[in-house]
Scaffold this motif. Structure first.
Motif: not given
Ligand code: MG
Ligand code: GDD
Length: 356
Positions: A23, A107, A218
């Motif tokens: 991510k 993130d 997010d």
């Molecule tokens: Mg998160």
């Protein structure tokens, strides 16, 4: 001062995109996501080192950022032997630090003035300062109640609907004093949200909230990951590469070839080396990664396609996301929020629609 970016999660909600791309480095307009956080952190002159706290596929992340020389800030890496959770990861990464640190969930995308948060932390002589942001539904986040003087009164991670008492949540940005870390167990998995923060409240420590009402997201789910692209294209969030350009801009990278009679409608982003063939249509809010090919009369509409994609003749990809090296056959229709992992191959004339 050091900034620790927590970037060790598996990114399960972003699967299949995160199976081969952790991510923290999913591309956002061709740039690894963490670049946006590093840009933010670099604005604070006092911060001279970024520590990436990693666990899942650390080598791939190290390959992208190296020692930070190209970005103009020192970058170092701490890799946990096994996932230690957000609390354990901070404890593991900080070792014997005694100076104030800044911590970011790896993130979140935001435009917060970090210098202001650090100033408030110092002014209030806080042991911890946490950035809060209002959201419509706090249930996927850490709910944080604070009083009129900005003291945190309650921290409740992932509240049930009946437990929601306010709209402010943990934005995943903290300024912390390492002297308090003696209450985080060493080498054991623990959650900063479920145990450390509630313990500060229980002990009446100086735990301060900084409420931020600007842009915050997010990127941990496909919907949010797509949303951040739209927000940057709409200039709701001013960031590369749309920050300085007028609304509706079409960003075409180096060596992009657009054949006659192809239609490109902004806002959109087509990265280096991509070919858009005759009669193809790239419609607003499309993002096409490097070295892709969109064949004759194919349509890309509001979709994100990672590098090396091939969209064959007469195919339509609408409101969907495709990982790297995807091959979409002729006359295929993909629509309605489909997410395909790397190297997916969709046979000619197939029809895919997500049932969300
Ligand atoms: Mg998160
Ligand atoms: N190093 C390391 N090790 N990092 C981890 C680990 C771990 O074991 N587990 C998670 N992380 C990193 C993730 O990569 C991510 O950047 C960050 O910690 C937060 O983890 P998420 O899994 O994304 O948590 P969340 O989104 O459900 O909730 C958190 O973020 C919300 C804001 O986005 C919490 O902090 C909530 O309180 C908060 O509201």
């Amino acid at each position: 001062m050091k900034a620790i970016l927590l970037a060790g999660g598996k990114g399960t909600r972003l699967r299949p995109l995160t199976l081969h791309t952790p991510k923290p480095i999913v591309p956002v307009f061709g740039r690894a996501f963490l670049n946006y956080q590093i840009d933010l952190v670099r604005q604070v002159r006092e911060i001279d080192e970024v520590v990436l706290s990693l666990n899942y596929q650390p080598r791939r992340i190290e390959e992208v950022f190296g020692d930070g020389r190209d970005l103009g800030i020192k970058i170092s890496y701490v890799v946990e032997p096994s996932p230690l959770g957000t609390g354990g990861a901070i404890k593991y990464a900080t070792g014997t630090y005694s100076d104030t640190i800044v911590v970011f969930n790896g993130d979140v995308m935001t435009q917060i003035d970090l210098g202001e948060v650090i100033r408030l932390h110092r002014e209030r002589k806080a042991k911890a300062t946490i950035v809060l942001t209002p959201v419509d539904n706090p249930s996927a986040y850490g709910l944080v109640e604070s009083d009129a003087d900005g003291n945190v009164r309650r921290f409740l991670e992932k509240p049930k609907p009946e437990e929601i008492t306010c709209d402010t949540i943990n934005a995943g940005v903290y300024v912390l004093e390492p002297e308090t870390f003696d209450r985080i167990p060493r080498d054991t998995a623990s959650s900063i949200e479920r145990s450390f923060f509630p313990s500060l409240v229980d002990r009446n420590e100086t735990f301060i909230a900084y409420v931020y009402r600007g842009y915050w997201i997010d990127i941990g789910t496909p919907e949010k990951y797509a949303q951040v692209h739209r927000d940057i294209m709409d200039r709701r969030f001013l960031a590369e590469p749309f920050g300085g350009s007028p609304r509706g801009t079409r960003h075409l990278g180096a060596d992009v070839r657009v054949e006659d009679s192809a239609v490109i409608e902004g806002p959109c982003f087509i990265d280096d080396g991509t070919v858009i063939k005759a009669g193809a249509r790239v419609l607003p809010y499309s993002v096409i990664g490097k070295n892709s090919v969109v064949e004759e009369d194919a349509t890309i509409d509001g979709s994100i396609i990672w590098p090396n994609g091939r969209i064959s003749r007469d195919a339509v990809v609408r409101g969907s996301m495709l990982g790297r090296h995807c091959h979409v056959g002729r006359n295929v229709v993909i629509e309605g929020g489909v997410v395909l992992g790397d190297k997916s191959a969709v046979t000619d004339f197939s029809r895919l629609k997500a049932s969300l």
